[in-house]
Design a protein around this motif. Structure first.
Motif, PDB file in Angstrom:
ATOM      1  N   SER A  79       0.841  -1.199   0.000  1.00  0.00           N
ATOM      2  CA  SER A  79       0.000   0.000   0.000  1.00  0.00           C
ATOM      3  C   SER A  79       0.872   1.244   0.000  1.00  0.00           C
ATOM      4  O   SER A  79       2.077   1.193   0.278  1.00  0.00           O
ATOM      5  N   ALA A  80       0.232   2.384  -0.274  1.00  0.00           N
ATOM      6  CA  ALA A  80       0.948   3.659  -0.212  1.00  0.00           C
ATOM      7  C   ALA A  80       1.463   3.916   1.194  1.00  0.00           C
ATOM      8  O   ALA A  80       2.581   4.418   1.381  1.00  0.00           O
ATOM      9  N   GLU A 139       5.370   4.455   2.356  1.00  0.00           N
ATOM     10  CA  GLU A 139       5.776   5.613   3.141  1.00  0.00           C
ATOM     11  C   GLU A 139       6.557   5.201   4.391  1.00  0.00           C
ATOM     12  O   GLU A 139       7.491   5.888   4.820  1.00  0.00           O
ATOM     13  N   PHE A 194      -0.589  -3.563  -4.252  1.00  0.00           N
ATOM     14  CA  PHE A 194      -0.131  -2.178  -4.317  1.00  0.00           C
ATOM     15  C   PHE A 194      -0.832  -1.455  -5.464  1.00  0.00           C
ATOM     16  O   PHE A 194      -1.284  -0.312  -5.303  1.00  0.00           O
ATOM     17  N   GLN A 195      -0.931  -2.099  -6.603  1.00  0.00           N
ATOM     18  CA  GLN A 195      -1.630  -1.480  -7.733  1.00  0.00           C
ATOM     19  C   GLN A 195      -3.089  -1.209  -7.380  1.00  0.00           C
ATOM     20  O   GLN A 195      -3.641  -0.150  -7.704  1.00  0.00           O
ATOM     21  N   ASP A 221      -4.346  -0.716  -4.404  1.00  0.00           N
ATOM     22  CA  ASP A 221      -4.434   0.335  -3.397  1.00  0.00           C
ATOM     23  C   ASP A 221      -4.356   1.716  -4.031  1.00  0.00           C
ATOM     24  O   ASP A 221      -5.026   2.655  -3.594  1.00  0.00           O
ATOM     25  N   LEU A 222      -3.534   1.858  -5.085  1.00  0.00           N
ATOM     26  CA  LEU A 222      -3.339   3.158  -5.714  1.00  0.00           C
ATOM     27  C   LEU A 222      -4.226   3.380  -6.934  1.00  0.00           C
ATOM     28  O   LEU A 222      -4.193   4.456  -7.542  1.00  0.00           O
ATOM     29  N   LEU A 271      -3.910   1.805  -9.794  1.00  0.00           N
ATOM     30  CA  LEU A 271      -3.099   1.723 -11.003  1.00  0.00           C
ATOM     31  C   LEU A 271      -3.632   0.633 -11.926  1.00  0.00           C
ATOM     32  O   LEU A 271      -4.271  -0.322 -11.483  1.00  0.00           O
ATOM     33  N   GLU A 281       5.211   1.685 -14.147  1.00  0.00           N
ATOM     34  CA  GLU A 281       4.809   2.658 -13.131  1.00  0.00           C
ATOM     35  C   GLU A 281       5.366   2.309 -11.750  1.00  0.00           C
ATOM     36  O   GLU A 281       5.429   3.167 -10.864  1.00  0.00           O
TER      37      GLU A 281
END
Length: 285
Positions: free
Chosen positions: A129-130, A134, A155-156, A158-159, A161, A169
């Motif tokens: 995740s973002a 972070e 991750f994709q 979550d954002l 994408l 990306e």
């Protein structure tokens, strides 16, 4: 911490509630096997899966247990506390090597897990995740963390994408995990899955990208992925020959700085040579 898992190039997922597959997954030669209590297990089978995991690990050898990780359910779920209690018990009896924490976003969660499993257990935070990205530096610096892992598909999602197979990306994300790992002195991170296990061309491209990008291992979802990933992430014959020459030259010079093929051989070069030889010493699947 586990040298075997620090040098492993492949980590194969297997569902916790398919206990007949646990020993078979270890027999593939995967460097690490991740018994999954999370995504691979339906909500109504979580408790059964814990029971099956407890029974299956008891039948394994000590060497097999040293390659076994358990992916528990995320901190925000109903099953997290029960999973923590289980892995704490298993780790206390040296029945597992450590724990994979999905949706890792807070170092405090890793501190609690480290206490649960004791000082001999290892942790692998899965960045999905973002918020996890972070916190990557803090997660990498948490106690008993062996390696970071990248959950590329989550991750994709979550954002929001929509990456094509190149996942261009995600280049800066992968680099951030490599940098966080290096700064924390961790083993090279573990790259995410190739979802279509039948697509050998995609697997080869994904693994080559992982190696170019500084990743030392890859998550696998099918036994057929283990051997090609292991081979692609390992040192070549030429690299091993170079590494032996480096160490031979250094030894002949009594440990001082030498020149080999017109290149100065200093401590960082020697460490690279030693790592290549250590990787090369791993048995093939």
């Amino acid at each position: 911490m586990s040298t075997t898992l620090a040098l492993a190039r492949t980590f194969l997922f297997v569902p916790a509630d398919r206990s007949e597959r646990h020993a078979r997954a270890l027999a593939t030669g995967a460097g690490g096997v991740i018994v999954d209590l999370e995504d691979a297990v339906a909500p109504d089978r979580k408790v059964v899966a814990r029971e099956q995991l407890r029974a299956s690990v008891a039948a394994l050898t000590a060497a097999e247990r040293g390659r076994l990780l358990v992916r528990i359910n995320a901190h925000s779920t109903l099953w997290h506390d029960g999973d923590r209690a289980l892995v704490g018990e298993l780790a206390a009896e040296s029945l597992i090597a450590g724990v994979v924490l999905p949706k890792a976003e807070h170092a405090a969660d890793l501190h609690r897990l480290a206490t649960d499993i004791g000082p001999k257990g290892v942790l692998v935070p899965l960045i999905e995740s973002a918020a996890g990205l972070e916190a990557a530096a803090e997660l990498a610096a948490a106690p008993q963390v062996l390696r970071l892992a990248f959950g590329n598909l989550d991750f994709q999602a979550d954002l929001g994408l929509a990456c094509d197979p190149s996942e261009a990306e995600l280049v800066p994300v992968r680099l951030a995990l490599v940098l966080a790992s290096r700064r924390a002195g961790l083993a090279a991170p573990i790259d995410g899955v190739t979802p279509d296990w039948r697509d050998a061309e995609r697997l080869a491209a994904d693994t080559a990208r992982a190696r170019r990008g500084g990743f030392g291992a890859k998550l696998c979802i099918h036994p057929d992925q283990v051997a090609p990933v292991h081979a692609a992430l390992g040192p070549s014959t030429d690299e091993l020959a170079w590494a032996r020459r480096v160490l031979d030259a250094t030894q002949a010079a009594g440990g001082g700085v030498v020149s080999l093929d017109g290149r100065m051989v200093d401590a960082p070069v020697v460490r690279l040579a030693e790592r290549l030889l250590a990787l090369g010493a791993q048995a093939a699947p």
